[in-house]
Design an enzyme around this catalytic site. Structure first.
Site, mmCIF file in Angstrom:
data_model
loop_
_atom_site.group_PDB
_atom_site.id
_atom_site.type_symbol
_atom_site.label_atom_id
_atom_site.label_comp_id
_atom_site.label_asym_id
_atom_site.label_seq_id
_atom_site.Cartn_x
_atom_site.Cartn_y
_atom_site.Cartn_z
ATOM 1 N N CYS A 198 -109.566 -75.860 10.136
ATOM 2 C CA CYS A 198 -108.237 -74.942 9.997
ATOM 3 C C CYS A 198 -109.056 -73.695 9.283
ATOM 4 O O CYS A 198 -108.766 -72.508 9.716
ATOM 5 C CB CYS A 198 -107.038 -75.561 9.452
ATOM 6 S SG CYS A 198 -105.951 -74.021 9.335
ATOM 7 N N CYS B 142 -107.695 -72.681 12.873
ATOM 8 C CA CYS B 142 -106.845 -71.816 12.811
ATOM 9 C C CYS B 142 -106.534 -70.330 12.104
ATOM 10 O O CYS B 142 -106.213 -69.197 12.765
ATOM 11 C CB CYS B 142 -105.774 -72.267 11.274
ATOM 12 S SG CYS B 142 -105.446 -73.987 12.452
ATOM 13 N N LYS C 23 -109.671 -68.416 14.212
ATOM 14 C CA LYS C 23 -109.023 -67.680 14.981
ATOM 15 C C LYS C 23 -107.688 -66.732 15.054
ATOM 16 O O LYS C 23 -106.969 -66.381 16.170
ATOM 17 C CB LYS C 23 -108.066 -69.396 16.169
ATOM 18 C CG LYS C 23 -107.367 -68.979 17.432
ATOM 19 C CD LYS C 23 -106.253 -68.550 16.872
ATOM 20 C CE LYS C 23 -104.779 -69.871 15.778
ATOM 21 N NZ LYS C 23 -105.070 -71.051 16.354
ATOM 22 N N LYS C 24 -106.872 -66.436 14.105
ATOM 23 C CA LYS C 24 -105.808 -65.873 13.739
ATOM 24 C C LYS C 24 -106.361 -64.654 13.802
ATOM 25 O O LYS C 24 -105.641 -63.924 14.467
ATOM 26 C CB LYS C 24 -105.114 -66.495 12.631
ATOM 27 C CG LYS C 24 -103.675 -65.903 12.650
ATOM 28 C CD LYS C 24 -102.714 -66.011 14.089
ATOM 29 C CE LYS C 24 -101.001 -65.120 13.597
ATOM 30 N NZ LYS C 24 -100.618 -65.819 12.521
ATOM 31 N N SER D 189 -111.411 -83.749 12.838
ATOM 32 C CA SER D 189 -111.498 -83.833 14.418
ATOM 33 C C SER D 189 -112.125 -83.424 14.962
ATOM 34 O O SER D 189 -113.237 -82.529 14.061
ATOM 35 C CB SER D 189 -110.504 -84.271 15.649
ATOM 36 O OG SER D 189 -109.935 -82.555 15.031
ATOM 37 N N GLY E 223 -106.105 -77.122 29.350
ATOM 38 C CA GLY E 223 -104.630 -75.474 29.506
ATOM 39 C C GLY E 223 -103.974 -75.847 27.845
ATOM 40 O O GLY E 223 -103.031 -75.739 28.133
ATOM 41 N N TYR F 141 -103.734 -75.361 23.489
ATOM 42 C CA TYR F 141 -104.259 -74.762 22.869
ATOM 43 C C TYR F 141 -104.893 -73.085 23.003
ATOM 44 O O TYR F 141 -104.969 -71.992 22.849
ATOM 45 C CB TYR F 141 -103.386 -75.136 21.265
ATOM 46 C CG TYR F 141 -103.062 -76.331 20.629
ATOM 47 C CD1 TYR F 141 -101.609 -74.715 19.715
ATOM 48 C CD2 TYR F 141 -101.604 -76.858 21.250
ATOM 49 C CE1 TYR F 141 -100.444 -75.909 19.704
ATOM 50 C CE2 TYR F 141 -100.641 -77.157 20.219
ATOM 51 C CZ TYR F 141 -100.550 -76.709 19.368
ATOM 52 O OH TYR F 141 -99.156 -77.342 18.486
ATOM 53 N N ILE F 142 -106.180 -74.692 22.850
ATOM 54 C CA ILE F 142 -107.361 -73.335 22.213
ATOM 55 C C ILE F 142 -107.788 -72.494 23.577
ATOM 56 O O ILE F 142 -108.247 -71.576 23.650
ATOM 57 C CB ILE F 142 -108.532 -74.466 21.833
ATOM 58 C CG1 ILE F 142 -107.988 -75.285 20.594
ATOM 59 C CG2 ILE F 142 -109.582 -73.930 21.991
ATOM 60 C CD1 ILE F 142 -108.959 -75.311 20.228
ATOM 61 N N VAL G 45 -105.666 -71.855 25.596
ATOM 62 C CA VAL G 45 -104.556 -70.442 26.326
ATOM 63 C C VAL G 45 -104.800 -69.352 24.893
ATOM 64 O O VAL G 45 -105.207 -68.297 25.294
ATOM 65 C CB VAL G 45 -103.328 -70.611 25.500
ATOM 66 C CG1 VAL G 45 -101.756 -69.729 26.196
ATOM 67 C CG2 VAL G 45 -102.428 -71.530 26.801
ATOM 68 N N GLU G 46 -104.769 -69.689 23.397
ATOM 69 C CA GLU G 46 -105.091 -68.943 22.825
ATOM 70 C C GLU G 46 -106.744 -68.129 22.902
ATOM 71 O O GLU G 46 -106.873 -66.857 22.563
ATOM 72 C CB GLU G 46 -105.534 -69.597 21.074
ATOM 73 C CG GLU G 46 -104.446 -69.937 21.508
ATOM 74 C CD GLU G 46 -103.642 -70.779 19.622
ATOM 75 O OE1 GLU G 46 -102.905 -71.349 19.201
ATOM 76 O OE2 GLU G 46 -105.239 -70.894 19.309
ATOM 77 N N ARG H 120 -98.996 -78.288 28.615
ATOM 78 C CA ARG H 120 -98.758 -79.863 29.057
ATOM 79 C C ARG H 120 -98.176 -80.424 27.494
ATOM 80 O O ARG H 120 -98.742 -80.824 26.482
ATOM 81 C CB ARG H 120 -99.718 -80.980 29.290
ATOM 82 C CG ARG H 120 -99.332 -82.430 29.597
ATOM 83 C CD ARG H 120 -100.022 -82.685 30.692
ATOM 84 N NE ARG H 120 -101.150 -83.277 29.531
ATOM 85 C CZ ARG H 120 -101.299 -83.912 29.177
ATOM 86 N NH1 ARG H 120 -100.547 -84.969 28.833
ATOM 87 N NH2 ARG H 120 -102.871 -84.772 28.288
ATOM 88 N N THR I 125 -102.650 -78.712 10.873
ATOM 89 C CA THR I 125 -102.587 -78.694 9.293
ATOM 90 C C THR I 125 -101.720 -78.814 8.307
ATOM 91 O O THR I 125 -101.744 -79.706 7.542
ATOM 92 C CB THR I 125 -103.362 -77.407 9.442
ATOM 93 O OG1 THR I 125 -104.444 -77.360 10.197
ATOM 94 C CG2 THR I 125 -104.201 -77.124 7.958
ATOM 95 N N HIS J 169 -79.499 -57.207 13.167
ATOM 96 C CA HIS J 169 -79.731 -56.054 13.919
ATOM 97 C C HIS J 169 -80.382 -55.117 13.411
ATOM 98 O O HIS J 169 -80.121 -54.385 12.111
ATOM 99 C CB HIS J 169 -78.350 -55.416 14.534
ATOM 100 C CG HIS J 169 -77.894 -55.011 15.718
ATOM 101 N ND1 HIS J 169 -78.620 -55.289 16.752
ATOM 102 C CD2 HIS J 169 -77.867 -53.576 15.417
ATOM 103 C CE1 HIS J 169 -78.709 -54.233 17.686
ATOM 104 N NE2 HIS J 169 -77.574 -54.002 16.685
ATOM 105 N N GLU K 25 -81.779 -62.685 16.346
ATOM 106 C CA GLU K 25 -80.765 -62.575 16.030
ATOM 107 C C GLU K 25 -79.899 -62.734 17.302
ATOM 108 O O GLU K 25 -78.890 -63.157 16.939
ATOM 109 C CB GLU K 25 -79.758 -60.957 16.506
ATOM 110 C CG GLU K 25 -79.780 -59.327 16.794
ATOM 111 C CD GLU K 25 -79.264 -58.479 16.585
ATOM 112 O OE1 GLU K 25 -77.705 -58.676 16.691
ATOM 113 O OE2 GLU K 25 -80.058 -57.809 17.108
#
Length: 494
Positions: free
Chosen positions: A68, A73, A76-77, A172, A206, A208-209, A211-212, A235, A341, A467, A472
């Site tokens: 992570c 994570c 990546k972020k 992993s 297809g 997380y990884i 798409v990100e 999926r 994580t 608002h 909201e």
């Protein structure tokens, strides 16, 4: 401080007895660090082993903080933040910002600052361990028996340590698809540390990884082709929200290839030639395999302690994270439960409280929130519509809202925010929530608290909104979009 050990192994408690440590932890990622320092806070004598730091993992490279922090994570972020500026520059024009000339992106600058940050965090994790009174040992740990760990060094030297309890938290590792030319592809490890930014990228997967990284590379100006086996990406997520994400990816210029697999890679003068199972051919600078991860359990010599694994190598554990060997425990991705994580942190905390804190505490996997940091992001908590219908005994009420965010009404970006609530018609309890749009993860964390508290739709309706905000909308969805009945099996082939 007296050591309280609620769950005994096969032999007496340490306290100057026959063991070197009360607890030996293999793996100093998020779960291992949390488990070691919380056990130490209960008075246990604890040691932890981890491989030397490197941004890309291998049999002899790792680092404190684990996947992570070092190659997951966090970096990546950081790249997602970097890629998001492209859209911000485009959106700024109608807000009065006049940008004259080209805006250039320097990949090496971002990479340098990303690497500095993960090096800093590696040091932070080492200090956390040291300050907790935990002994740090560098090397690769494996089991000799149910109470003995052998730590090996790259030079071949080995040292053995005994412990009343052993915690495995080795996480992993990314895996590659077995096709001709697979050695030409990279995984997420290498993608976070590429020397050059690709101009043409092919991504297989297809989840997380996939798409990100599609969002990241497209945001930085690359041409991106995304291949995946199903009709929609992601999926396991709500089908309606998956379709929203797919539309957003296409809207940002990513080429989607649903129902398509790669069959061969080969090196050419112009790059890497990619061949699909539909006979298509294209050339890319980089091919990323984002096709899942496998538990990092192969080198642990688990059989020596009688620790059982499943068909993919995940360590089998009970509801307290105890393995088939009474003195050996495992948390995090190596057990392949919910591979996030914060879940590893929860499992490790429960382990320490159970074994050393005098409390029997099980991890609670209900209403675990998560986010996919695509651009814009998707975040969910609780059940999807499909899951709710499979579990429900009665009808389900679905509330949805699709709207143009205020910012987009000025920037003219054609990208809607979509929100959804799934409600039990009989009890009025909110079973699931999802959102795709800016700040989705920040908003969903608060929604997760509400679901954990058992909030009903009436609770949402009676809550005063902030608002103007997108958030909201979650407390102003009054009209039922549809009422659906339970189903015995999922009816989607997506």
């Amino acid at each position: 401080m007296a050591r309280k050990m609620l769950v005994d192994g096969e032999a007496p408690v340490a306290d100057g007895g026959q063991y070197d440590y009360d607890l030996f932890v293999i793996g100093a990622g998020s779960g291992g660090v949390r488990g070691s320092r919380t056990a130490a806070s209960f008075g246990a004598k604890v040691a932890i082993c981890e491989l030397p730091f490197h941004p890309i993992s291998s049999d002899w490279q790792g680092g404190h903080g684990g996947t992570c922090v070092i190659r997951g994570c966090v970096p990546k972020k950081i790249l997602v933040y970097g890629a998001s500026f492209r859209g911000e520059f485009e959106d700024s024009k109608n807000f009065g910002w006049e940008i004259n000339g080209d805006i250039n992106f320097n990949w090496k600058t971002l990479l340098e600052h990303k690497t500095k940050e993960i090096v800093r965090l590696n040091g932070v994790y080492q200090r956390i361990i040291t300050n907790a009174g935990v002994t740090m040992i560098e090397g690769a740990g494996s089991l000799v028996d149910a109470h003995t760990v052998e730590v090996s060094q790259p030079n071949g030297s080995k040292q053995r340590y005994t412990a009343k309890h052993i915690l495995i938290a080795t996480g992993s590792r990314a895996q590659r698809v077995n096709i001709p030319g697979k050695e030409l592809a990279i995984t997420s490890d290498e993608a976070l540390s590429l020397e050059e930014l690709p101009k043409r990228a092919v991504i297989l997967g297809g989840g997380y990884i996939a798409v990100e990284f599609a969002s990241i590379w497209r945001g930085m100006g690359a041409e991106v082709d995304l291949f995946y086996r199903k009709e929609l990406p992601l999926r396991g997520f709500d089908d309606e929200m998956r379709a929203v994400v797919a539309g957003n990816l296409e809207g940002r210029g990513i080429k989607l290839h649903p129902g398509t697999n790669l069959t061969e890679l080969s090196k050419t003068a112009d790059g890497i030639k990619v061949v699909t199972d539909k006979g298509e051919e294209l050339v890319a600078d980089v091919v990323l395999f984002a096709t899942g991860r496998k538990p990092n359990s192969e080198r642990l010599n688990l059989q020596a302690a009688g620790v059982e694994v499943d068909q993919i190598g995940a360590i089998k554990v009970d509801e307290y994270s105890r393995t088939s060997a009474p003195s050996v425990w495992a948390v995090g991705d190596v057990t392949n439960r919910i591979n996030l994580t914060p879940v590893a942190l929860m499992e490790a905390t429960c382990f320490s409280k159970t074994v050393f804190g005098g409390q029997q505490v099980k991890p609670d996997y209900r209403d675990v929130p998560c986010a996919v940091f695509s651009i814009p992001p998707l975040s969910v908590v609780g059940l999807s519509e499909q899951q709710a219908r499979e579990e429900a005994k009665g009808d389900i009420l679905v509330f949805t809202s699709s709207f143009n965010p205020m910012k987009n009404s000025i920037s003219k970006r054609q990208e809607k925010t979509v929100m959804k609530l799934v409600v039990d018609a009989e009890t009025d309890r909110v079973l699931g929530a999802s959102m795709c749009g800016p700040d989705a993860a920040e908003i969903m964390q608060g929604i997760a608290v509400a679901l954990k508290c058992g909030a009903t739709k009436a609770t949402f309706d009676s809550t005063v909104g902030i608002h103007p905000s997108a958030a909201e909308e979650f407390v102003t969805m009054r009209t039922v979009t549809r009422r659906v009945g339970p189903v015995s099996k999922p009816k989607t082939s997506l």
